[in-house]
Design a protein around this motif. Structure first.
Motif, PDB file in Angstrom:
ATOM      1  N   PRO A 184       0.806  -1.222   0.000  1.00 42.58           N
ATOM      2  CA  PRO A 184       0.000   0.000   0.000  1.00 42.58           C
ATOM      3  C   PRO A 184       0.842   1.276   0.000  1.00 42.58           C
ATOM      4  O   PRO A 184       0.445   2.286  -0.600  1.00 42.58           O
ATOM      5  N   GLU A 185       2.007   1.237   0.628  1.00 44.52           N
ATOM      6  CA  GLU A 185       2.891   2.408   0.613  1.00 44.52           C
ATOM      7  C   GLU A 185       3.457   2.649  -0.788  1.00 44.52           C
ATOM      8  O   GLU A 185       3.607   3.792  -1.223  1.00 44.52           O
ATOM      9  N   LEU A 186       3.766   1.570  -1.492  1.00 41.27           N
ATOM     10  CA  LEU A 186       4.224   1.699  -2.873  1.00 41.27           C
ATOM     11  C   LEU A 186       3.119   2.303  -3.745  1.00 41.27           C
ATOM     12  O   LEU A 186       3.381   3.180  -4.584  1.00 41.27           O
ATOM     13  N   VAL A 187       1.906   1.838  -3.552  1.00 43.49           N
ATOM     14  CA  VAL A 187       0.775   2.352  -4.321  1.00 43.49           C
ATOM     15  C   VAL A 187       0.534   3.822  -4.007  1.00 43.49           C
ATOM     16  O   VAL A 187       0.253   4.624  -4.918  1.00 43.49           O
ATOM     17  N   ALA A 188       0.659   4.197  -2.740  1.00 44.55           N
ATOM     18  CA  ALA A 188       0.461   5.602  -2.360  1.00 44.55           C
ATOM     19  C   ALA A 188       1.478   6.507  -3.055  1.00 44.55           C
ATOM     20  O   ALA A 188       1.140   7.594  -3.537  1.00 44.55           O
ATOM     21  N   LYS A 240       6.486   7.291 -11.292  1.00 45.55           N
ATOM     22  CA  LYS A 240       6.308   6.221 -12.276  1.00 45.55           C
ATOM     23  C   LYS A 240       6.988   4.928 -11.832  1.00 45.55           C
ATOM     24  O   LYS A 240       6.597   3.847 -12.256  1.00 45.55           O
ATOM     25  N   VAL A 241       8.030   5.060 -11.038  1.00 47.81           N
ATOM     26  CA  VAL A 241       8.749   3.902 -10.508  1.00 47.81           C
ATOM     27  C   VAL A 241       8.899   4.086  -9.011  1.00 47.81           C
ATOM     28  O   VAL A 241       9.350   5.140  -8.557  1.00 47.81           O
ATOM     29  N   VAL A 242       8.530   3.072  -8.253  1.00 42.40           N
ATOM     30  CA  VAL A 242       8.717   3.115  -6.796  1.00 42.40           C
ATOM     31  C   VAL A 242       9.603   1.919  -6.440  1.00 42.40           C
ATOM     32  O   VAL A 242       9.141   0.776  -6.398  1.00 42.40           O
TER      33      VAL A 242
END
Length: 343
Positions: free
Chosen positions: A116-120, A127-129
């Motif tokens: 969820p933190e990556l999605v946030a 564009k890249v996490v």
């Protein structure tokens, strides 16, 4: 062969795809799916889970098929043989339908709670996490040291900066995903390609967890092959080093020739046939090393020219739920399209 994205690329049908390659991870399939579901269900994100069996010799594929039958969010791919971690990763990414794709290992060392933190961060416009790993307590000192040395060497010789602790646990927007899949490198090095692409990036640190069960599959031999392929794919430094060595050894040979000529003109006899043969043996050794380096690069070119697919799908489950999904198998990986989908 460069895989082609499915027709749904321009109109993804879910918000998030979670892709996980698996090799002999029979006992980790169910815990992994449960952990991802427990994290993502409460968020309200529309997601799918794509599990890729990379030619496992245990019951991994049966466990994936069972998970797909009991959970409509789970889809499974079984490669016809072992194509390696990066090939399995690519297979899953090619079949992902999400607007964003998270890739992670299936042994739960990459914590699903971080997704969820990556999605946030993605929703903020990145564009890249990427993630940066802090090793778990069961990671050996050799693995930690070799990882640091490799990324330091890779950054120096390739010009692509990579931090220690980089991994394939990341989120990709559709735009960099398309660019990545279009790459035609002989040795696929996903984390290097992602850094090279240069999209707006955010890095989130995380603490790696011990494996849920089983043993690591990344042996020393695989590590050496993986790191060598990555370096050769991103750098021509070994070839340039060969040129430098050639100039240096030629310089020494020229100096020796000058010495012999001077000795002859002054009426002295040049002694030392043993040392001369030693020098010649050394020079031939250097020559064969350089020929080996050149041959390796030519071999990489040969692999690209053959244009073979990077993966072949043997079986699939969960993709037959809609007629549109029949187009999900990329050309070049899908001579088995008919046997997989039954049409």
């Amino acid at each position: 062969m460069r895989p082609e994205l499915p027709s749904e690329f321009r109109a993804p049908s879910v918000e998030l795809s979670v892709v996980s390659p698996m090799f002999n991870e029979e006992t980790n399939v169910r815990p992994f799916v449960r952990a991802v579901v427990d994290v993502l269900d409460p968020t309200g994100i529309d997601y799918e889970i794509i599990l890729v069996d990379d030619g496992s010799r245990d019951g991994t594929w049966q466990a994936i098929a069972e998970a797909a039958r009991t959970n409509p969010r789970v889809r499974g791919l079984s490669l016809s043989r072992n194509f390696g971690h990066q090939g399995a990763l690519l297979a899953g990414m090619c079949h992902a339908r999400g607007r964003a794709v998270v890739t992670m290992d299936g042994d739960l060392q990459h914590p699903p709670a971080l997704v969820p933190e990556l999605v946030a961060a993605w929703r903020e416009g990145y564009k890249v996490v990427n993630t940066r790993r802090f090793d778990s307590t069961d990671t050996s000192w050799f693995k930690r040291a070799s990882s640091r040395w490799f990324y330091r060497l890779f950054s120096r010789v390739s010009g692509v900066t990579m931090e220690a602790g980089a991994s394939d646990f990341r989120l990709l927007d559709r735009m960099p995903l398309q660019a990545l899949i279009s790459m035609g490198d002989a040795d696929l090095f996903v984390r290097g390609i992602v850094s090279w692409l240069g999209f707006k990036t955010k890095t989130i640190p995380y603490q790696a967890q011990p494996r849920f069960s089983g043993v690591p599959k990344f042996t020393l031999k695989k590590m050496l092959r993986f790191s060598t392929g990555a370096l050769l794919s991103f750098s021509a430094v070994p070839l340039k080093l060969g040129i430098l060595i050639g100039f240096v050894t030629s310089g020494f040979a020229f100096l020796e020739l000058c010495y012999i000529g001077f000795a002859y003109l002054t009426g002295r006899t040049v002694q030392g046939w043993a040392s001369l043969m030693t020098v010649m043996s050394f020079m031939f050794g250097v020559l064969f090393i350089l020929l080996g380096i050149v041959g390796t690069y030519l071999g990489k070119i040969y692999e690209i020219v053959k244009n073979r697919p990077r993966f072949v799908i043997g079986e699939a489950v969960g993709f037959e739920r809609s007629a549109a999904d029949r187009e999900l198998l990329p050309k070049g990986s899908a001579q088995l399209r008919e046997s997989v989908y039954g049409a």
